[in-house]
Design a protein around this motif. Structure first.
Motif, short mmCIF file in Angstrom:
data_model
loop_
_atom_site.label_atom_id
_atom_site.label_comp_id
_atom_site.label_asym_id
_atom_site.label_seq_id
_atom_site.Cartn_x
_atom_site.Cartn_y
_atom_site.Cartn_z
N ARG A 169 0.84 -1.20 0.00
CA ARG A 169 0.00 0.00 0.00
C ARG A 169 0.87 1.25 0.00
NH1 ARG A 169 -1.94 -0.32 4.76
NH2 ARG A 169 -3.71 -1.68 4.43
N GLU A 170 1.96 1.22 0.79
CA GLU A 170 2.88 2.37 0.83
C GLU A 170 3.56 2.59 -0.51
OE1 GLU A 170 5.56 1.58 4.00
OE2 GLU A 170 3.99 1.64 5.55
N PHE A 171 3.86 1.50 -1.23
CA PHE A 171 4.44 1.62 -2.57
C PHE A 171 3.47 2.26 -3.56
CE2 PHE A 171 6.97 -2.58 -1.89
CZ PHE A 171 7.92 -1.91 -1.15
N GLY A 172 2.17 2.15 -3.27
CA GLY A 172 1.16 2.57 -4.24
C GLY A 172 0.76 1.44 -5.17
N GLY A 173 1.10 0.20 -4.79
CA GLY A 173 0.79 -0.95 -5.63
C GLY A 173 -0.54 -1.59 -5.28
N ASN A 174 -1.08 -2.36 -6.22
CA ASN A 174 -2.33 -3.07 -5.97
C ASN A 174 -2.24 -4.55 -6.35
OD1 ASN A 174 -2.34 -2.78 -8.73
ND2 ASN A 174 -4.24 -1.61 -8.86
N CYS A 175 -1.02 -5.05 -6.48
CA CYS A 175 -0.74 -6.49 -6.58
C CYS A 175 0.69 -6.65 -6.09
CB CYS A 175 -0.92 -7.00 -8.01
SG CYS A 175 0.26 -6.37 -9.23
N GLY A 176 1.23 -7.87 -6.05
CA GLY A 176 2.59 -7.93 -5.57
C GLY A 176 3.15 -9.33 -5.45
N GLN A 177 4.37 -9.37 -4.92
CA GLN A 177 5.12 -10.61 -4.80
C GLN A 177 5.85 -10.65 -3.47
OE1 GLN A 177 7.51 -12.54 -8.18
NE2 GLN A 177 9.10 -11.45 -7.06
#
Length: 277
Positions: free
Chosen positions: A23-31
């Motif tokens: 969330r802090e990265f501004g992402g909405n998927c991830g690894q």
């Protein structure tokens, strides 16, 4: 359609923390890694943290998630002891994915170390067939930069393992790896040609995830070193063409870009959003 872009997040302090970091990265998927990728180790997943991971991901609409397998896993190996350790490690990863509600476990095919390409591909398919993959979890085989005896640099290698394995596998395409392996992505024309070749050989219907990384090295060098999005030798024109290609628009993009020069995952995620038209 919603652009799905995120980055590799840390599970330090508990796997649920990866969602907050994303969330802090501004992402909405991830690894994530389920444990240190440099050692043979069981995933350390607390049941309460796993529940938090699932709940927060759903609440914040962050997903899909990918677990990246240990760097020690070598599916293509001809060595019985390494094969046994690799299969056991992968089994723990797919089981962890089920616990976390994670859709994908990503793995490199590994190096044949003298078994030959065909022998290595057969070894990889056979090792994958030894897995008991839980329902709702899919193993992704990742494209490679192709140095030494490593497999996965050629799209034909990915197709061969999909054909030879009885598992319902899909593919993760790493842009830096593909570029290093000789598939040009530096111009709109090159992007079109490379994606068309991927479709012809592997099939776009099998593309479940992209590792979106620029490259610090020239096309075809087999050197795997990632650069910030648009600032490597794939470059801004190539990255823009790639993320806007019709075949890629609905595929989740996971960044493994460096943290250097004052730029981090958040910077790279913003850059991808700026490039998306």
């Amino acid at each position: 359609m919603t652009l799905r872009v995120g980055a590799h997040a840390s599970v330090a302090g508990g796997v649920h923390n990866a969602v907050d970091e994303q969330r802090e990265f501004g992402g909405n998927c991830g690894q994530i890694f389920s444990h240190s990728p440099q050692v043979w180790q069981d995933p350390d997943i607390d049941p309460d943290n796993a529940a938090q991971f699932r709940d927060i991901s759903e609440e914040d609409d962050i997903g899909p998630w990918v677990i990246h397998a240990s760097y020690l896993v070598n599916l293509a190996t001809p060595k019985d002891d390494l094969r046994e350790k690799s299969v056991a490690s992968m089994q723990r990863e797919v089981d962890a994915a089920e616990t976390l509600g994670v859709e994908y476990v990503n793995v490199h095919l590994g190096a044949h170390t003298g078994a030959g390409v065909e022998g290595g591909l057969n070894n990889a398919a056979s090792a994958l067939d030894d897995l008991d993959v839980p329902e709702g979890v899919t193993v992704l085989v990742e494209s490679d930069a192709g140095s030494g005896t490593k497999l996965g640099g050629d799209f034909d290698h990915l197709r061969a393992v999909l054909n030879r394995s009885a598992q319902d596998l899909e593919v993760c395409l790493d842009t830096a790896h593909a570029f290093a392996a000789g598939y040009d992505l530096s111009t709109p024309e090159a992007v079109e040609e490379t994606i068309a070749e991927f479709d012809d050989v592997v099939g776009l219907e099998n593309l479940a995830c992209v590792h979106l990384n620029d490259s610090k090295h020239e096309c075809g060098t087999n050197k795997d070193e990632h650069a910030h999005v648009g600032e490597g030798l794939i470059g801004e024109d190539g990255m823009r063409a790639f993320v806007n290609h019709g075949a890629i628009r609905e595929v989740p993009l996971v960044l493994e870009t460096p943290t250097e020069d004052g730029k981090d995952f958040a910077w790279n995620i913003r850059r991808v959003r700026e490039l998306r038209e």
